[in-house]
Design an enzyme around this catalytic site. Sequence first.
Site: not given
Length: 387
Positions: A25, A107, A128, A130, A156, A165, A252, A276, A279
């Site tokens: 990951y 996060s 952080q 989202y 973010t 991924r 970000k 990122h 990613r």
Amino acid sequence: MPVITTIADLKRLHKRRTPKMFYDYAESGSWTEQTFRENTSDFDQIRFKQRVAVDMTNRNTASQMIGQNVAMPVALAPVGLTGMQCADGEIKAARAAEKFGVPFTLSTMSICSIEDVAENTTNPFWFQVYTLKDDDFMKRLFDRARAAKCSAIVITLDLQIMGQRHKDLKNGLSAPPKFTAASIADLATKWGWGIEMLQTRRRFFGNIVGHAQGVTDPSSLASWIAEAFDHALDWDRVAQLMKMWDGPVILKGIMDADDARKAAELGADAIIVSNHGGRQLDGALSSIRALPAIMDAVGDKVEVHLDSGIRSGQDVLKALAMGAKGTYIGRAFVNGLGAMGEKGVTSALEVIHKELDLTMALCGRRDVNTLDKDILLIPQGFEGQWQ
Ligand code: GLV
């Protein structure tokens, strides 16, 4: 105790000690991983100018990021599932950061909750977020961050939908890991990790489980992102969120000069030039290549930070010399954490600090606050000529 001299040493130990799905990951980029690779290989293209007979006494790496004192301008980046790399990982990383004197960014997709980290540390950390559809959840998240005395939020902007991924899909990534033949076989070789994990109660997404409604599989990052994230995000919504927080904000995921101008206009305290960690949009430029155009656009209007690709103090020095006021390490500290817990994060910070300090000295400079491009050899056409 192994002798650690580089982040690569920590990475080897991390791989040995941590279940494959969590190591993968951290060590993945999206799709072909071109951007993930170029984030580091582009740093390698930049060289230093060796200078001699320059006084190198009284060197200084201390600086400020968004007005906060830092022992060196290197923050720990927000990394999801940090508490799966090592039991209580976010608490351990935050403690290492505060002892070293650099910012820790928690996060939203952490295993330890905001409250867990606040209770187990003394310095304010950054949080952080989202951009989510659920306004109530966002408000509660901000209230919780305020109650925890977080001193800034990092919004973010480049993950409303998730870049694919491949390894995460193949490994069946979840927190905690689901038991399959492959995960059991792997866990059987990672018993040190397993014993520590059995001794903590923090094994789920601590900021989400019990706080977010309508999440059908709370162990799956991918399903939460698909269900909860705001695909309709625009700059008005960003402004709304900044107002909702009403404190220092770092935006970000900025890779484009127009986006940088917009972020500066909104009054962000800093922006992070970031893809990122390779990613999200595979095929995007590396962040170090994107930096010069963004410095030209907004370098005098907003504090510019950089993440993605930093694996050494030399990389930090290159980013600072090209104008960034701050940098972030993600994988580099996670390698330390997965290798040796809190000690490993301290070790990662020490490695980076030493590389930064010694390289600066060998370039004939003594202060991270007065660096400029004169210490670098940047290949012609480094930014690329794109139509
Ligand atoms: C989360 O932000 C991730 O990149 O997995």
